[in-house]
Design an enzyme around this catalytic site. Sequence first.
Site, PDB file in Angstrom:
ATOM      1  N   GLY A 207       0.829  -1.199   0.000  1.00 20.67           N
ATOM      2  CA  GLY A 207       0.000   0.000   0.000  1.00 20.67           C
ATOM      3  C   GLY A 207       0.862   1.246   0.000  1.00 20.67           C
ATOM      4  N   ASN A 208       0.263   2.373   0.380  1.00 23.99           N
ATOM      5  CA  ASN A 208       1.009   3.624   0.465  1.00 23.99           C
ATOM      6  C   ASN A 208       0.412   4.481   1.583  1.00 23.99           C
ATOM      7  OD1 ASN A 208      -1.184   5.322  -0.759  1.00 23.99           O
ATOM      8  ND2 ASN A 208      -0.730   4.030  -2.545  1.00 23.99           N
ATOM      9  N   TYR A 209       0.950   5.687   1.752  1.00 25.24           N
ATOM     10  CA  TYR A 209       0.581   6.526   2.886  1.00 25.24           C
ATOM     11  C   TYR A 209      -0.632   7.431   2.641  1.00 25.24           C
ATOM     12  CZ  TYR A 209       5.262   5.294   4.605  1.00 25.24           C
ATOM     13  OH  TYR A 209       6.375   4.617   5.032  1.00 25.24           O
ATOM     14  N   ALA A 280      -4.308   7.313  -4.931  1.00 25.00           N
ATOM     15  CA  ALA A 280      -2.912   6.856  -5.017  1.00 25.00           C
ATOM     16  C   ALA A 280      -2.946   5.346  -5.238  1.00 25.00           C
ATOM     17  CB  ALA A 280      -2.153   7.211  -3.744  1.00 25.00           C
TER      18      ALA A 280
END
Length: 401
Positions: A207-209, A280
């Site tokens: 995943g990402n932030y 994102a």
Amino acid sequence: MLKGKKIVLGITGSIAAYKSCLIIRELVKRGAEVQVVITPAGKEFITPITLSALTQKPVISDFFSQRDGTWHSHVALGLWADAMLIAPCTASTLGKMANGVADNMLITTYLSMKAPVFIAPAMDLDMYAHPVTQQNIDRLRSFGHHFIEPQSGFLASGLEGKGRMEEPEVIVATLDNFFEQKDLAGKRVMITAGPTYEKIDPVRFIGNYSSGKMGFALAEECARRGAEVTLIAGPASAHLSSSSAANGQLRRIDVESCQQMYEVAVETFRKVDAAILCAAVADFRPVEVADRKIKRVGDELTIRLVPNPDIAAAIGKMKCDNQVLVGFALETDDEQQNAIHKLEKKKLDFIVLNSLRNKGTCFQSDENQISIISCDGQKDYDRKPKTEVARDIIDELSRRL
């Protein structure tokens, strides 16, 4: 959009009357001029001195202000106001309004009102659920009045019901939304927001932030301006405001993976006038997803990845001449060149560029600093809250629709 608006605030005899102070403060903060009209019962819960100090106007309660015959003109108030808000509004006042029982200054002002009327009920939950109260509400709705639904709680029977007055910030936001610019009325907008999670095993993912704050702010701004919004949200930590969540203009669809977002976005895009791709999205996903937690064995673990579907590219190929497509680019280097390349390759009408070089303006932040790039050139914006950034972006979108 309340700046310069004249609001008559009616206050009735409810324990929620203390919240009227918070309503006044928020209205004044947003630039509105407030005139309070309070019932005799309302003065038992809050003093006119307190209310007058907040509005900088004498509070009106009686027909006559002095024994010399000086009187308050309810007709003049009805002509003066841009809106009338009755908060809190008791069951008694609802009944009087519905049946024209003009036995106090508030009801006579209401009957003379030429402006839109907003009502925030406040009463015991069983009273609100009573058929007589609901009949009065239905009648007032038929007059075109705007009801700000009360909050839920539990009836004496144990069943869930409503009655507690909505919070002041939601009430004021409802008025603000009413007077908001409606340049997107009749338009349908799709927005993707938040991260995507690509499963490795039942407890791990790639995943990402991303918090989703920018995408959620865009969705709320579009809805405020009259658009019918479909928000396709990954597992974001951001939340919609209470007023937006209750707004029938905004529909949220939750997804987890890029593949899920791709499928919903492609199907939804066929029915909209514009799309803003703010999510994102993970570019890759594991070839295989373990059905059990992967145990730590050995010194290395190799995870083979394959590309995810390119949502922007797929939608860019689908885009018709009457649709507007907006993309986002988050870059670490060669920002302008990379953004322009994405703009052209994916057939975007404009792209919103932000950079990780600007500390505190990207992931999980409440602020952003952007540039909008199109075939017309580049426009740079100052750093500001994401809610204000959303307004800049939707201003640009509105000009193209």
